[in-house]
Design a protein around this motif. Structure first.
Motif, PDB file in Angstrom:
ATOM      1  N   PRO A 350       0.579  -0.939   0.119  1.00  0.00           N
ATOM      2  CA  PRO A 350      -0.009   0.146  -0.131  1.00  0.00           C
ATOM      3  C   PRO A 350       0.770   1.433   0.052  1.00  0.00           C
ATOM      4  O   PRO A 350       0.596   2.331  -0.127  1.00  0.00           O
ATOM      5  N   THR A 351       1.949   1.175   0.192  1.00  0.00           N
ATOM      6  CA  THR A 351       2.981   2.381   0.828  1.00  0.00           C
ATOM      7  C   THR A 351       3.428   2.368  -0.926  1.00  0.00           C
ATOM      8  O   THR A 351       4.022   3.700  -1.041  1.00  0.00           O
ATOM      9  N   SER A 358      -4.729   0.210  -6.013  1.00  0.00           N
ATOM     10  CA  SER A 358      -4.964   1.369  -4.909  1.00  0.00           C
ATOM     11  C   SER A 358      -5.643   2.052  -6.250  1.00  0.00           C
ATOM     12  O   SER A 358      -6.317   3.389  -5.315  1.00  0.00           O
ATOM     13  N   LEU A 619       4.912   3.430   6.503  1.00  0.00           N
ATOM     14  CA  LEU A 619       3.491   4.054   6.858  1.00  0.00           C
ATOM     15  C   LEU A 619       3.065   5.215   6.208  1.00  0.00           C
ATOM     16  O   LEU A 619       1.628   5.719   6.128  1.00  0.00           O
ATOM     17  N   LEU A 622       1.951   6.141   2.627  1.00  0.00           N
ATOM     18  CA  LEU A 622       0.564   5.541   1.958  1.00  0.00           C
ATOM     19  C   LEU A 622       0.442   6.365   0.812  1.00  0.00           C
ATOM     20  O   LEU A 622      -0.237   6.917   0.698  1.00  0.00           O
ATOM     21  N   TRP A 626      -5.453   6.060  -1.040  1.00  0.00           N
ATOM     22  CA  TRP A 626      -6.135   4.783  -0.305  1.00  0.00           C
ATOM     23  C   TRP A 626      -6.992   5.425   1.224  1.00  0.00           C
ATOM     24  O   TRP A 626      -7.452   4.865   1.715  1.00  0.00           O
ATOM     25  N   TYR A 627      -6.002   6.794   1.494  1.00  0.00           N
ATOM     26  CA  TYR A 627      -6.437   7.225   2.464  1.00  0.00           C
ATOM     27  C   TYR A 627      -8.516   7.780   2.195  1.00  0.00           C
ATOM     28  O   TYR A 627      -8.490   6.888   3.772  1.00  0.00           O
TER      29      TYR A 627
END
Length: 693
Positions: A350-351, A358, A619, A622, A626-627
């Motif tokens: 996800p990063t 995503s 983290l 990200l 995705w937020y």
């Protein structure tokens, strides 16, 4: 939305300071009064009139050139004036930037005409059309109580949802204009230029999110015929969730509107040299005026005009830019050689800034909340007479949005085809990343009188539509969800009119002060997405559980949404601070300055291009897509876990109208019969009026 050594890496906190030569004294003085601002702009236009003949006859300077190695198909460039062609010393970045700032009298007239049309539309719906309606109602009063009954509640109804009698196509265009802000027009093409076509896959999510909204959300909200969508929260969960949802919307909108206002200001600054603090008060004042006096009708019809300006400006740049570089084949070839024709990475990480997961999953959930299911969009759909009209509007809106964002993506490909051998971001010819499209426009359309004005008008049209839409929705939410529950007696027509307009004025001018903060915070696409996600994530979870999980209680949802808001706030704030400090650096595609014919700081450019190294991911790396999805997932999971503490909703007491049709099968069988929603709404108004009397 700190200047770093890496202007190419989006999301690393690129500074958005004024370009070289900006007059800081003017910036300091123009914030005093709007009158001074207007006077300075008139002075600029008068100066353009006196130099118009010279500007129109003097060729503009090219920002690109062929490299020292001959190429078979050199990029067409405009010739330099003889005095400069004979000079041995190259132009500096500062001189070239100032040379590109030749906004002529015709361009100013086009820009002023766009603003004037918006003001006239607001004046018409605020005064002329309103006066005509009063005269019509006065005739009915002579015949009895018909006119009085029709006039009751008409102020809020007309101002907020256009009397529920708007037409499908204007509303669809209004939705496009509202959600394709200057952030999309400029940010999307910049995104493609720097990172390639990865972001263009977001177009797939528009179709998916539109279909989901069509089947899941629209049947509920259109049939309930509410003015504010947060009234649904009270019907479904209780007053606590309604208050929380209203506050989240107000916070998210007030964070987003200054970004939408700032983006076109940097375009105006790029093409005219006028400071952003000169133009923003003028534009904000005009927008606040027509939104204040005209209500939703003025907003929608100004959006229609602004939509045509947006489409025309983007198409002009795309068509002329393609022709200048040698055709579509050259555009695609140069982008392929530069690695711009790429797709999101196939990874579960996800990063990674843009992965296929995503973009498709995160992007779909983000678009559902940002474009289809929120107060701004639902308020537009509720201005239509029926659910069938809303479905047609959703279809047209989705198709038009797909087309316009496709054009914005293609403009990014044209930008790279033009600047493939002389990156203006590395050389600082573009003082801010998001000034690249306006730089392309001046190179492509600068020699054609009126077209630069059309492009700037298009960007400002996007900003005006977004700003007016947000202000109108803020007025709706604050009056309907904040003020009305606090008052012991219902507001009179005069009080309603006052509060609606006062809220628009206060919120409109509050955005001006926040522009100063926005210009320090970085590149606009990830910035706008991340800041809005702080409120959009929890709201997505509340909406989805409301229509799809009927057994979840309001107390559980309240806890879940608060946890989601706090987690997202922590991640977004820490990530934005890290980007401003240069601690987050994403991998970027290569650029070249081998073909530049102007002087620049070689050491700085070399460090920018060759000394850049991506940072280690954590983290806070990200993906910004995705937020919203993360916020919705956290809200849902915490709410479901809280259900084991607070218990579950009694489905026997659940109103089927509050649940999406595909989930009503899980409710106990009831005598549920669809009724004409116009009759239902009429009875609702009559009941409210009876209770108030």
């Amino acid at each position: 939305m700190s200047t770093t050594a890496d202007p190419v890496a989006l999301g690393v906190g690129l500074g958005a300071s004024a370009p070289p030569g900006a007059d800081e004294a003017v910036v300091a003085k123009t914030s005093t009064t709007v009158a001074n601002v207007i006077a300075k702009t008139v002075a600029v236009i008068s100066n353009a009139v006196s130099t118009g003949a010279t500007s129109s006859s003097t060729p503009t300077y090219s920002t690109t050139t062929t490299s020292s190695t001959p190429t078979p198909t050199p990029t067409p460039i405009q010739s330099l004036p003889p005095s400069l062609e004979d000079a041995e010393q190259k132009l500096s970045v500062k001189d070239l930037s100032q040379a590109l700032q030749h906004f002529g009298i015709v361009d100013y007239l086009v820009f002023i005409a766009m603003l004037a049309v918006c003001a006239v539309i607001g004046f018409y719906f605020g005064f002329i059309e309103k006066k005509q309606k009063k005269q019509k109602l006065a005739k009915k009063d002579g015949g009895g109580a018909a006119g009085v009954e029709e006039r009751r509640g008409s102020e809020a109804l007309d101002y907020l949802v256009g009397g529920r009698q708007m037409k499908v196509f204007p509303v669809a265009l209004s939705l496009v204009a509202s959600f394709v802000s200057g952030i999309s027009l400029l940010g999307t093409s910049t995104e493609i230029y720097v990172y390639g076509t990865q972001y263009a896959f977001i177009l797939v999510t528009l179709a998916i999110s539109g279909a989901i909204s069509w089947y899941i959300f629209l049947p509920v909200f259109c049939n309930l015929q509410l003015t504010s969508t947060y009234e649904y929260f009270q019907l479904r969960y209780g007053a606590g969730i309604r208050n929380l949802g209203s506050v989240l919307f107000i916070v998210g909108t007030m964070l987003w509107l200054p970004v939408a206002l700032y983006v076109p200001a940097i375009t105006y600054n790029q093409v005219t040299g006028t400071g952003i603090h000169v133009i923003t008060p003028i534009v904000c004042t005009i927008c606040t005026f027509y939104t204040c006096v005209g209500g939703l009708k003025a907003v929608i019809w100004t959006d229609v005009i602004q939509s045509f300006v947006m489409f025309g400006s983007i198409l002009a740049v795309c068509i002329k830019g393609t022709f200048d570089v040698g055709g579509l084949g050259v555009v695609l070839q140069r982008n392929e050689e530069g690695g711009r024709l790429n797709s999101p990475k196939l990874t579960w990480d996800p990063t990674v800034r843009l992965s296929m997961l995503s973009v498709i999953l995160g992007g779909t959930l983000h678009k559902i909340q940002s474009s289809d299911v929120n107060q701004v969009s639902i308020q537009r759909f509720l201005s239509l007479p029926s659910y069938q009209h809303a479905k047609r509007c959703m279809l047209i809106f989705t198709l038009l949005l797909l087309f316009l964002l496709s054009c914005c993506s293609y403009m990014g490909l044209v930008s790279y085809a033009v600047y493939h051998d002389c990156d203006p971001i590395s050389t600082k010819l573009a003082a801010a990343v998001d000034q690249l499209p306006s730089l392309l426009m001046m190179r492509t359309l600068g020699s054609l009188p009126g077209l630069p004005g059309l492009f700037v008008s298009g960007v400002f049209s996007a900003a005006l539509s977004s700003l007016s839409t947000g202000l109108n929705s803020l007025a709706c939410v604050i009056t309907q969800d904040i003020l009305r529950p606090l008052l012991k007696k219902p507001m009179t027509e005069r009080q309603t009119a006052f509060w609606l307009r006062a809220i628009v004025v206060v919120c409109g001018f509050s955005c001006l002060g926040m522009v100063n903060i926005v210009e320090k915070l970085g590149q606009v696409v990830p910035l706008a997405t991340s800041t809005a996600a702080v409120s959009m994530g929890p709201l997505l979870g509340i909406y989805c559980m409301g229509v799809g999980l009927p057994w979840v209680k309001g107390k559980s949802v309240l806890l879940g949404s608060l946890v989601s808001f706090l987690v997202l706030s922590w991640i977004c704030v820490k990530a934005q601070l890290a980007q401003m400090d240069g601690e987050i650096r994403y991998p970027k595609l290569p650029v070249s300055v081998d073909g530049c014919d102007y002087a620049f700081d070689n050491q700085t450019v070399h460090e920018t291009i060759h000394g850049y190294r991506p940072s280690e991911r954590n983290l806070y790396h990200l993906s910004f897509l995705w937020y919203t999805a993360l916020g919705g997932v956290i809200c849902t999971i915490v709410s479901l876990l809280a259900g084991f503490i607070f218990g579950w909703e009694d489905l026997n007491k659940m109103d089927p109208a509050l649940i999406t049709p595909c989930m009503r099968r899980f409710l106990p069988k009831k005598n549920y019969q669809a009724v004409n929603m116009q009759d239902l709404f009429k009875r609702k108004i009559e009941t409210e009026n009876y209770s108030a009397s």
